[in-house]
Design an enzyme around this catalytic site. Structure first.
Site, PDB file in Angstrom:
ATOM      1  N   LYS A 154      -1.501 -22.163 -37.086  1.00  0.00           N
ATOM      2  CA  LYS A 154      -1.780 -23.592 -36.915  1.00  0.00           C
ATOM      3  C   LYS A 154      -0.437 -24.294 -36.860  1.00  0.00           C
ATOM      4  CE  LYS A 154      -1.979 -27.252 -38.439  1.00  0.00           C
ATOM      5  NZ  LYS A 154      -1.260 -28.523 -37.989  1.00  0.00           N
TER       6      LYS A 154
ATOM      7  N   GLU B 238       0.955 -30.456 -34.997  1.00  0.00           N
ATOM      8  CA  GLU B 238       0.353 -31.165 -33.872  1.00  0.00           C
ATOM      9  C   GLU B 238       1.361 -32.031 -33.138  1.00  0.00           C
ATOM     10  OE1 GLU B 238      -0.380 -33.610 -37.635  1.00  0.00           O
ATOM     11  OE2 GLU B 238      -0.223 -31.507 -37.026  1.00  0.00           O
TER      12      GLU B 238
ATOM     13  N   CYS C 179      14.945 -28.610 -43.506  1.00  0.00           N
ATOM     14  CA  CYS C 179      14.792 -28.461 -44.953  1.00  0.00           C
ATOM     15  C   CYS C 179      16.066 -27.918 -45.594  1.00  0.00           C
ATOM     16  CB  CYS C 179      13.617 -27.553 -45.283  1.00  0.00           C
ATOM     17  SG  CYS C 179      13.828 -25.826 -44.790  1.00  0.00           S
TER      18      CYS C 179
END
Length: 495
Positions: free
Chosen positions: A173, A176, A281
């Site tokens: 996933k 988006e 990060c």
């Protein structure tokens, strides 16, 4: 509007969900495509495809799995410019940053191609009379990856390269915000010989994540993102009985001692603080200036920041691109309003933003004398804002790093080997750089932080990635001793 599909059972599948999510061009501020957010049924279809593909892929030999990964590595290498171009189009990062991301992702495919060695077990002959004991590593089954927008090619490769070569099947996933690269990778895996259904992609948002967490056929979840979401996924996933590794946020400190090479430290702070617009990060977000180094260091950083060229990836001279969305750009700029009250803005990115650009641009900012109680210091800004905190001693600097809730990465710049060795021993952080500003491990080590930067006990990729995607089985076996057995074994007994 261009529609970005899912990838299920070896082919692109148009989304049917009613919720449409735009994919923006960060350099122009215009929507360039959209996804139909995956429904629970579409997520379930991807999981079922992975479950159906698992028995055959799990039964494939180690050499076969390694061969597929090696072919995939070669295909990614051959298409690196195409992948980088897609990264720039949807994320906004410069071409150099995008190519660097592809290169770091490739390292993980190279590591995974060593599966015949990596998946070796152990063997103890004669543990007892006539008894041998040995261990083997076996795959988990269907595993899922939930990845962030800032590295849409590299972070998925952190996950699926090891997961697949260990014999698992995978459901990805992706974010988006920049989902198209996932489909390029899926097609390259297919061309490399991966069986249909072994790798699937579902486009969507929280609904898709929640469905994956709840699905009984998903055995493990890997996640990279913010700390609040990492904590939520870890708690929900483990409550559902799944194995979970969830990497969270960061507030990476770079400690600069008075004996450091100021030019080298300033170069490092600029590249680590503003590369990929600070949306990393492992970006340095806090420079801890110790003692008398502060003034010359801040001056040296400021002089370099003024030279950074901000622009779209289509600009060959651009060194920093736009942020991922209008909302995120405005949020990052909001921290500079706080700086007006709490600290001294040395370089204000709001004033250096390109005036002729329509996209989500924000110039690099440098803020000095930041109080540790300010949101500038405590929050993960995730943008091109570099804060400087001044302390008097090394011990104060160490206490500052260790007292922060995050423990992802840190760095120290010094010429003193003894102090550097002491720092690596004492600092409470998962990844440490010594005169290296972004200490991202090479692929044959593992990536991950401590404290609120990691939920779970195994880091990402490398040896710990192999451990995460497998479980060990210990076999204890007894066979007749040919020296004493009454059974005719077809050869003379040993006397």
């Amino acid at each position: 509007m261009r529609q970005i599909p899912h990838w299920i059972d070896g082919a692109a599948v148009a989304g049917t969900g009613p919720r449409r999510l735009p994919v923006w061009d960060p350099a122009t501020g215009e929507a360039q495509a959209e996804i139909a957010a995956a429904t629970a049924g579409e997520v379930r279809a991807a999981v079922l495809a992975a479950r159906a593909a698992f028995p055959a892929w799990r039964a494939a030999s180690l050499s076969r799995r390694a061969e597929v990964m090696f072919r995939f590595r070669e295909l990614v290498d051959a298409h690196r410019k195409e992948i980088a171009g897609q990264l720039s189009a949807e994320h906004g990062k410069t071409t150099a940053d995008a190519l660097g991301e592809v290169a770091r992702g490739l390292e993980n495919a190279e590591f995974a191609a060593g599966a015949p060695y990596l998946l070796r077990g152990g063997y103890s002959e004669g543990a007892s009379s006539g008894v041998d004991v040995y261990s083997i590593r076996q795959p988990l089954g269907v595993v899922a990856g939930i990845t962030p927008f800032n590295f849409p090619a590299m972070v998925p490769m952190w996950m699926f390269c090891n997961a697949l070569v260990c014999g698992n099947t995978f459901v990805l996933k992706p974010s988006e915000k920049d989902p198209s690269v996932s489909l390029l990778l899926a097609d390259l895996l297919r061309r490399a010989g991966l069986p249909d259904g072994a790798f699937n992609v579902v486009q969507g948002d929280k609904e898709a994540v929640d469905t994956l967490i709840a699905d009984p056929d998903v055995q493990a979840l890997s996640f990279v993102g913010s700390t609040p979401v990492a904590r939520s996924i870890y708690e929900a996933g483990t409550r559902a009985g799944k194995r979970v590794q969830a990497l969270g946020g960061a507030k990476n400190h770079m400690v600069v001692l008075p004996d450091a090479d100021i030019a080298a430290a300033a170069d490092a702070a600029v590249s680590a603080g503003y590369g990929s617009a600070g949306e990393r990060c492992m970006a340095v977000s806090v420079v801890v200036a110790v003692g008398a180094v502060a003034d010359p260091l801040v001056d040296a950083i400021a002089e370099r920041v003024h030279r950074i060229r901000v622009g779209a990836a289509s600009d060959p001279d651009a060194e920093m691109g736009p942020l991922i969305s209008r909302e995120h750009r405005d949020r990052v700029a909001g921290y500079l309003t706080l700086a007006d009250e709490d600290a001294r803005i040395v370089v204000d990115g709001r004033r250096t933003t390109p005036t002729d650009a329509d996209g989500f641009f924000l110039g690099p900012s440098l803020v000095d004398r930041v109080p540790t109680g300010s949101a500038l210091y405590t929050d993960e800004i995730f943008g091109p804002v570099l804060s400087v905190v001044r302390v008097d001693t090394y011990d104060e600097a160490l206490a500052l790093v260790n007292g922060n809730e995050y423990g992802n990465g840190t760095a120290i710049f010094t010429r003193d080997g003894g102090v550097a060795r002491r720092f690596q021993y004492d600092v409470l952080c998962g990844m440490v750089g010594i005169n290296v500003p972004i200490p991202v491990p090479v692929a044959y080590y593992s990536f991950g932080g401590w404290k609120a930067s990691l939920f779970g006990d195994l880091h990402m990729y490398g040896p710990e990635g192999i451990a995460f995607y497998t479980r060990t089985k210990v076999v204890t076996s007894r066979w007749p001793d040919p020296a004493t057995s009454e059974v005719d074994l077809g050869f003379p007994k040993v006397r």
